[in-house]
Design a protein around this motif. Structure first.
Motif, PDB file in Angstrom:
ATOM      1  N   SER A   1       0.872  -1.185   0.000  1.00 37.96           N
ATOM      2  CA  SER A   1       0.000   0.000   0.000  1.00 37.96           C
ATOM      3  C   SER A   1       0.903   1.226   0.000  1.00 37.96           C
ATOM      4  O   SER A   1       1.333   1.689   1.064  1.00 37.96           O
ATOM      5  CB  SER A   1      -0.907   0.001   1.231  1.00 37.96           C
ATOM      6  OG  SER A   1      -1.780  -1.105   1.192  1.00 37.96           O
TER       7      SER A   1
ATOM      8  N   SER B   1       0.187  10.218  -0.422  1.00 36.01           N
ATOM      9  CA  SER B   1      -0.242  11.425   0.284  1.00 36.01           C
ATOM     10  C   SER B   1       0.063  12.652  -0.573  1.00 36.01           C
ATOM     11  O   SER B   1       0.888  12.593  -1.503  1.00 36.01           O
ATOM     12  CB  SER B   1       0.493  11.532   1.621  1.00 36.01           C
ATOM     13  OG  SER B   1       1.883  11.672   1.377  1.00 36.01           O
TER      14      SER B   1
ATOM     15  N   HIS C   1      -6.780  19.372  -4.260  1.00 33.86           N
ATOM     16  CA  HIS C   1      -8.059  18.638  -4.286  1.00 33.86           C
ATOM     17  C   HIS C   1      -9.188  19.478  -4.885  1.00 33.86           C
ATOM     18  O   HIS C   1      -9.981  18.999  -5.698  1.00 33.86           O
ATOM     19  CB  HIS C   1      -8.432  18.195  -2.870  1.00 33.86           C
ATOM     20  CG  HIS C   1      -7.596  17.058  -2.346  1.00 33.86           C
ATOM     21  ND1 HIS C   1      -7.456  15.871  -3.013  1.00 33.86           N
ATOM     22  CD2 HIS C   1      -6.861  16.946  -1.204  1.00 33.86           C
ATOM     23  CE1 HIS C   1      -6.677  15.045  -2.310  1.00 33.86           C
ATOM     24  NE2 HIS C   1      -6.298  15.686  -1.205  1.00 33.86           N
TER      25      HIS C   1
ATOM     26  N   LEU D   1      -6.841   8.273  -6.294  1.00 34.17           N
ATOM     27  CA  LEU D   1      -6.944   9.560  -5.615  1.00 34.17           C
ATOM     28  C   LEU D   1      -5.802   9.786  -4.640  1.00 34.17           C
ATOM     29  O   LEU D   1      -5.379   8.868  -3.922  1.00 34.17           O
ATOM     30  CB  LEU D   1      -8.275   9.655  -4.873  1.00 34.17           C
ATOM     31  CG  LEU D   1      -9.527   9.472  -5.740  1.00 34.17           C
ATOM     32  CD1 LEU D   1     -10.790   9.663  -4.900  1.00 34.17           C
ATOM     33  CD2 LEU D   1      -9.529  10.447  -6.925  1.00 34.17           C
TER      34      LEU D   1
ATOM     35  N   ASP E   1      -4.125  10.992  -1.279  1.00 32.83           N
ATOM     36  CA  ASP E   1      -4.560  10.851   0.122  1.00 32.83           C
ATOM     37  C   ASP E   1      -5.536   9.693   0.324  1.00 32.83           C
ATOM     38  O   ASP E   1      -6.320   9.703   1.284  1.00 32.83           O
ATOM     39  CB  ASP E   1      -5.191  12.151   0.653  1.00 32.83           C
ATOM     40  CG  ASP E   1      -4.170  13.263   0.832  1.00 32.83           C
ATOM     41  OD1 ASP E   1      -3.007  12.958   1.178  1.00 32.83           O
ATOM     42  OD2 ASP E   1      -4.529  14.436   0.621  1.00 32.83           O
ATOM     43  N   SER E   2      -5.508   8.722  -0.578  1.00 29.96           N
ATOM     44  CA  SER E   2      -6.367   7.545  -0.384  1.00 29.96           C
ATOM     45  C   SER E   2      -5.480   6.321  -0.135  1.00 29.96           C
ATOM     46  O   SER E   2      -4.256   6.393  -0.256  1.00 29.96           O
ATOM     47  CB  SER E   2      -7.245   7.318  -1.622  1.00 29.96           C
ATOM     48  OG  SER E   2      -6.461   6.864  -2.712  1.00 29.96           O
ATOM     49  N   ASP E   3      -6.130   5.219   0.212  1.00 28.98           N
ATOM     50  CA  ASP E   3      -5.413   3.960   0.431  1.00 28.98           C
ATOM     51  C   ASP E   3      -5.531   3.118  -0.830  1.00 28.98           C
ATOM     52  O   ASP E   3      -6.637   2.693  -1.188  1.00 28.98           O
ATOM     53  CB  ASP E   3      -6.021   3.200   1.620  1.00 28.98           C
ATOM     54  CG  ASP E   3      -5.813   3.933   2.931  1.00 28.98           C
ATOM     55  OD1 ASP E   3      -4.722   4.514   3.108  1.00 28.98           O
ATOM     56  OD2 ASP E   3      -6.734   3.953   3.754  1.00 28.98           O
ATOM     57  N   ILE E   4      -4.414   2.884  -1.485  1.00 23.43           N
ATOM     58  CA  ILE E   4      -4.414   2.069  -2.695  1.00 23.43           C
ATOM     59  C   ILE E   4      -3.553   0.827  -2.446  1.00 23.43           C
ATOM     60  O   ILE E   4      -2.693   0.829  -1.559  1.00 23.43           O
ATOM     61  CB  ILE E   4      -3.923   2.846  -3.933  1.00 23.43           C
ATOM     62  CG1 ILE E   4      -2.447   3.220  -3.787  1.00 23.43           C
ATOM     63  CG2 ILE E   4      -4.786   4.088  -4.166  1.00 23.43           C
ATOM     64  CD1 ILE E   4      -1.863   3.867  -5.046  1.00 23.43           C
TER      65      ILE E   4
ATOM     66  N   ALA F   1      -7.894   0.859  -6.326  1.00 18.82           N
ATOM     67  CA  ALA F   1      -8.231   2.055  -5.568  1.00 18.82           C
ATOM     68  C   ALA F   1      -8.928   1.696  -4.263  1.00 18.82           C
ATOM     69  O   ALA F   1      -9.326   0.541  -4.048  1.00 18.82           O
ATOM     70  CB  ALA F   1      -9.130   2.967  -6.409  1.00 18.82           C
ATOM     71  N   GLU F   2      -9.074   2.693  -3.403  1.00 15.42           N
ATOM     72  CA  GLU F   2      -9.682   2.459  -2.087  1.00 15.42           C
ATOM     73  C   GLU F   2     -11.101   1.917  -2.203  1.00 15.42           C
ATOM     74  O   GLU F   2     -11.540   1.122  -1.371  1.00 15.42           O
ATOM     75  CB  GLU F   2      -9.680   3.785  -1.302  1.00 15.42           C
ATOM     76  CG  GLU F   2     -10.129   3.661   0.125  1.00 15.42           C
ATOM     77  CD  GLU F   2      -9.883   4.956   0.904  1.00 15.42           C
ATOM     78  OE1 GLU F   2      -8.808   5.556   0.756  1.00 15.42           O
ATOM     79  OE2 GLU F   2     -10.785   5.359   1.654  1.00 15.42           O
ATOM     80  N   ASP F   3     -11.824   2.317  -3.252  1.00 11.24           N
ATOM     81  CA  ASP F   3     -13.211   1.853  -3.395  1.00 11.24           C
ATOM     82  C   ASP F   3     -13.315   0.520  -4.140  1.00 11.24           C
ATOM     83  O   ASP F   3     -14.419   0.078  -4.467  1.00 11.24           O
ATOM     84  CB  ASP F   3     -14.057   2.920  -4.102  1.00 11.24           C
ATOM     85  CG  ASP F   3     -13.582   3.203  -5.518  1.00 11.24           C
ATOM     86  OD1 ASP F   3     -12.638   2.514  -5.987  1.00 11.24           O
ATOM     87  OD2 ASP F   3     -14.131   4.109  -6.165  1.00 11.24           O
TER      88      ASP F   3
END
Lengths: 138, 151
Positions: A20, A24, A45, A92, A94-97, A121-123
């Protein structure tokens, strides 16, 4: 699977250790300056949202670099001969990938491994898919 | 899937433009940028982040940030809609890129083709940059896949 130090330790189907990576805003901004790609959609953003994105996005060429670094950690000392990435969707800032990889073929004479690569991606959407050819030391 | 029924117009464009060189640019490779790039990508191998390492070199995809002066050749026809989106990059590493190298990049249109999927027919234009060092050695090839919606 831990780091690979010898080609002989490889097998088709082996997974690279998932990672991961840090995407950031400070890290992505640093990349953009190094790449001379300082565009608002990557480092702001709100500006990215004005362009229709959910938030600032990770540059595609950075996502390729993240995958290359993962390969170097998996097989220290290896040489990446080729890396081919397809940008399917936004990742994105600042997301968790999550990055993954797997060995799909080997050339035992040339000591070359072929890999499938992906970043999710995080989603749960797949943002990047790709392949690489990696040369191991003789 | 690949579409075998290629539009005649696209075939003509391909015949005329694939392989045509249209831009020549030089780029200076600095240790500072090479290290910053690699570190931002999470690299931990000293070959890429320590300029004092005996084999210090650029990260494999470092040349992907080098843009040619033109996206298309002069008088390249308008095919597909809009400017297009970045569909991805393929990098081939032929030899290490060293700090202080001056690379000369030659840009060509490498391929033009179309594919049809759920989103309809899309046109792919592949721009290729070949980078050579001062010794004229080919060090890197970057293919940039630009995707446009067929009109």
């Amino acid at each position: 699977m831990s780091a690979i130090t010898k080609f002989e330790d490889l097998e088709i189907g082996d997974d690279l250790p998932g990672e991961s990576p840090d995407v950031s805003m400070p890290r992505v901004t640093a990349f953009c300056h190094a790449a001379k790609h300082v565009f608002e959609r990557f480092i702001d953003h709100e500006a990215a949202q004005r362009e229709g994105f959910a938030a600032a996005i990770v540059p595609g060429i950075m996502s390729q670099g993240l995958l290359a670094s993962m390969i170097h950690r998996w097989a220290p000392g290896c040489e990446i001969l080729e890396i081919d990435t397809v940008f399917r969707g936004s990742l994105l800032v600042d997301s968790d990938i999550t990055m993954t990889g797997a060995v799909t073929d080997t050339d035992d004479d040339a000591l070359i491994a072929e890999l499938d690569l992906a970043i999710v991606a995080e989603d749960g959407r797949t943002g990047v898919i790709g392949t690489a050819r990696v040369q191991f030391e003789q | 899937m690949d579409d075998d029924n290629t539009m005649p117009e696209l075939a003509a464009v391909r015949d005329q433009w694939v392989g045509v060189e249209f831009d020549w640019t030089t780029f200076e490779m600095s240790a500072e940028n090479m290290v910053a790039w690699a570190k931002a990508c999470g690299e931990t191998d000293p070959r890429f982040i320590d300029p004092s390492h005996h084999d210090f070199q650029a990260h494999p995809g470092f040349t992907t940030h080098c843009m040619s002066g033109r996206v298309f050749p002069k008088e390249f026809p308008q095919i597909g809609g809009g400017f297009g989106i970045d569909g991805g990059k393929r990098v081939e590493v032929h030899a290490p890129i060293r700090s202080g190298d001056t690379l000369t990049a030659t840009t060509t249109i490498a391929d033009i083709f179309e594919k049809t999927g759920r989103s309809g027919t899309m046109i792919f234009i592949v721009q290729r940059m070949e980078f050579r060092n001062e010794a004229k050695d080919l060090v890197s090839t970057v293919d940039w896949k630009m995707i446009k919606k067929a009109e």
